[in-house]
Design an enzyme around this catalytic site. Structure first.
Site, PDB file in Angstrom:
ATOM      1  CB  CYS A 148     -20.278  75.300  70.581  1.00  0.00           C
ATOM      2  SG  CYS A 148     -19.685  74.959  72.259  1.00  0.00           S
TER       3      CYS A 148
ATOM      4  CG  ASP B 258     -23.588  63.432  74.162  1.00  0.00           C
ATOM      5  OD1 ASP B 258     -24.735  63.246  74.603  1.00  0.00           O
ATOM      6  OD2 ASP B 258     -22.737  62.527  74.094  1.00  0.00           O
TER       7      ASP B 258
END
Length: 365
Positions: free
Chosen positions: A261, A277
């Site tokens: 990430c 998201d």
């Protein structure tokens, strides 16, 4: 932490569509407050002011939903005013919006062109395929209206990408969909694997994308794309472009292809900030930009360890011949229970099958 990227949800989870596979409706049902309503102009101004003060060199404002056009065009006119007012460092600013296209009219199209917005418009292929899942509040198909909006984009020279969710229907009909996109001159395409609801065993809905279907989809789509590319007809495909870039030694720009990430700022309508998201959930909230600055957000982000937990790699992945191309894939496809206990990617076999099938041609490109 630079450039600064913001993904803003000005209408929270509100939408004028009722797509059967909507992942954000599912996310909203898994938190205490399902919708934060419409973002106020005051909140928007604070976000722009703080972002442009914190950012260095570049800042990207992306608007998504729900359906971000529901807040109205004046909201985005105010956005441009605030960006001009607070861009005291002369940063390069990018604006993008992802929309279902339903509310777009001539005034919207002119605005998007004049202010250099890049638009992602959702379309799941031909009328027959699109209207299975992408339906409006009256359960009517949405294809005809979307095509009208795309015609407006063409007329007013709005830059746009076609965003297609890869459901079982899309996967099994990609050849006809690709030819249809070619006929319509849709040269910028992004394909997004469909998600099943949080906490469910995957593959049990009619729209569900299974590993077997996804592997076949990737191979079929690659054959079509490769033929066009080698015959001198350019078609942008985000996934394939990033794979070719990795082979050439570049860092992928697509989230989910980097191997872990990255710094994301997903901002709900009330100013709350989340790391991704797919994780706009109560236990992943980092803070709120009404009460905090971006420096505070970054400190809180470090404490949350969200990025650190994404670095986990399974032994079988380390030993896999495709590890440098795959890199584990998107965290959401490794986090079955959304609890941070990551495993092998749900589509692991799909990627192995595709890379084995396409690697020689990918290298040739």
């Amino acid at each position: 932490m630079y450039p600064l990227n913001l993904l803003i949800k000005p209408a929270s989870g509100y939408c004028n569509f009722k797509c059967k596979y909507c992942f954000y409706e599912d996310v909203a049902h898994n938190r205490e407050v399902q919708s934060y309503g419409f973002m106020s102009t005051k909140t928007l101004e604070q976000i722009v002011k703080k972002a442009l003060k914190f950012a260095k060199d570049e800042c990207t404002f992306t608007f998504q939903g729900g359906e971000p056009t529901l807040v109205g065009l004046d909201f985005y006119k105010d956005l441009i005013k605030f960006q001009k007012k607070y861009n005291k460092k002369g940063l390069k600013i990018h604006n993008t919006i992802q929309t279902n296209g339903y509310l777009i009219d001539k005034e919207w199209a002119k605005f998007l062109h004049n202010n250099n917005f890049l638009v992602g418009i959702s379309l799941d292929g031909t009328k027959e395929i699109n209207d299975i899942n992408r339906i409006d509040a009256n359960k009517e198909g949405t294809y005809d209206k979307i095509l009208e909006t795309i015609e407006l984009f063409n007329k007013y020279k709005v830059e746009y990408n076609i965003l297609t969710v890869v459901t079982s229907y899309v996967a099994t009909n990609i050849k006809s969909i690709y030819e249809f996109y070619k006929e319509k001159n849709f040269s910028y395409q992004q394909y997004i694997p469909c998600l099943d609801p949080i906490g469910e065993i995957r593959g049990n809905h009619e729209y569900s994308l299974t590993p077997k279907l996804y592997g076949k989809f990737l191979k079929d789509l690659f054959d079509l794309w490769y033929e066009d590319m080698t015959n001198g007809r350019f078609v942008y495909n985000r996934y394939f472009e990033n794979i070719v870039g990795i082979i050439k030694g570049f860092r992928p720009e697509a989230c989910g292809m980097i191997g872990h990430c990255t710094l994301q700022n997903v901002i709900e309508a009330d100013g709350s900030v989340y790391p991704c998201d797919f994780y706009v959930l109560d236990d992943q909230k980092i803070g709120n930009l009404i009460e905090m600055d971006f420096e505070d957000i970054e400190r809180k982000r470090s404490e949350s360890k969200f990025i650190e937990t994404s670095l986990k790699v399974e032994d079988c992945c380390m030993e896999c011949k495709w590890k440098n191309l795959c890199r584990g894939g998107c965290r959401r496809d490794r986090d079955e229970n959304m609890d941070g206990n990551l495993s092998v990617n749900y589509f692991c076999e799909s990627y192995k099958e595709f890379f084995e099938y396409a690697i020689d041609r990918l290298v040739k490109l």
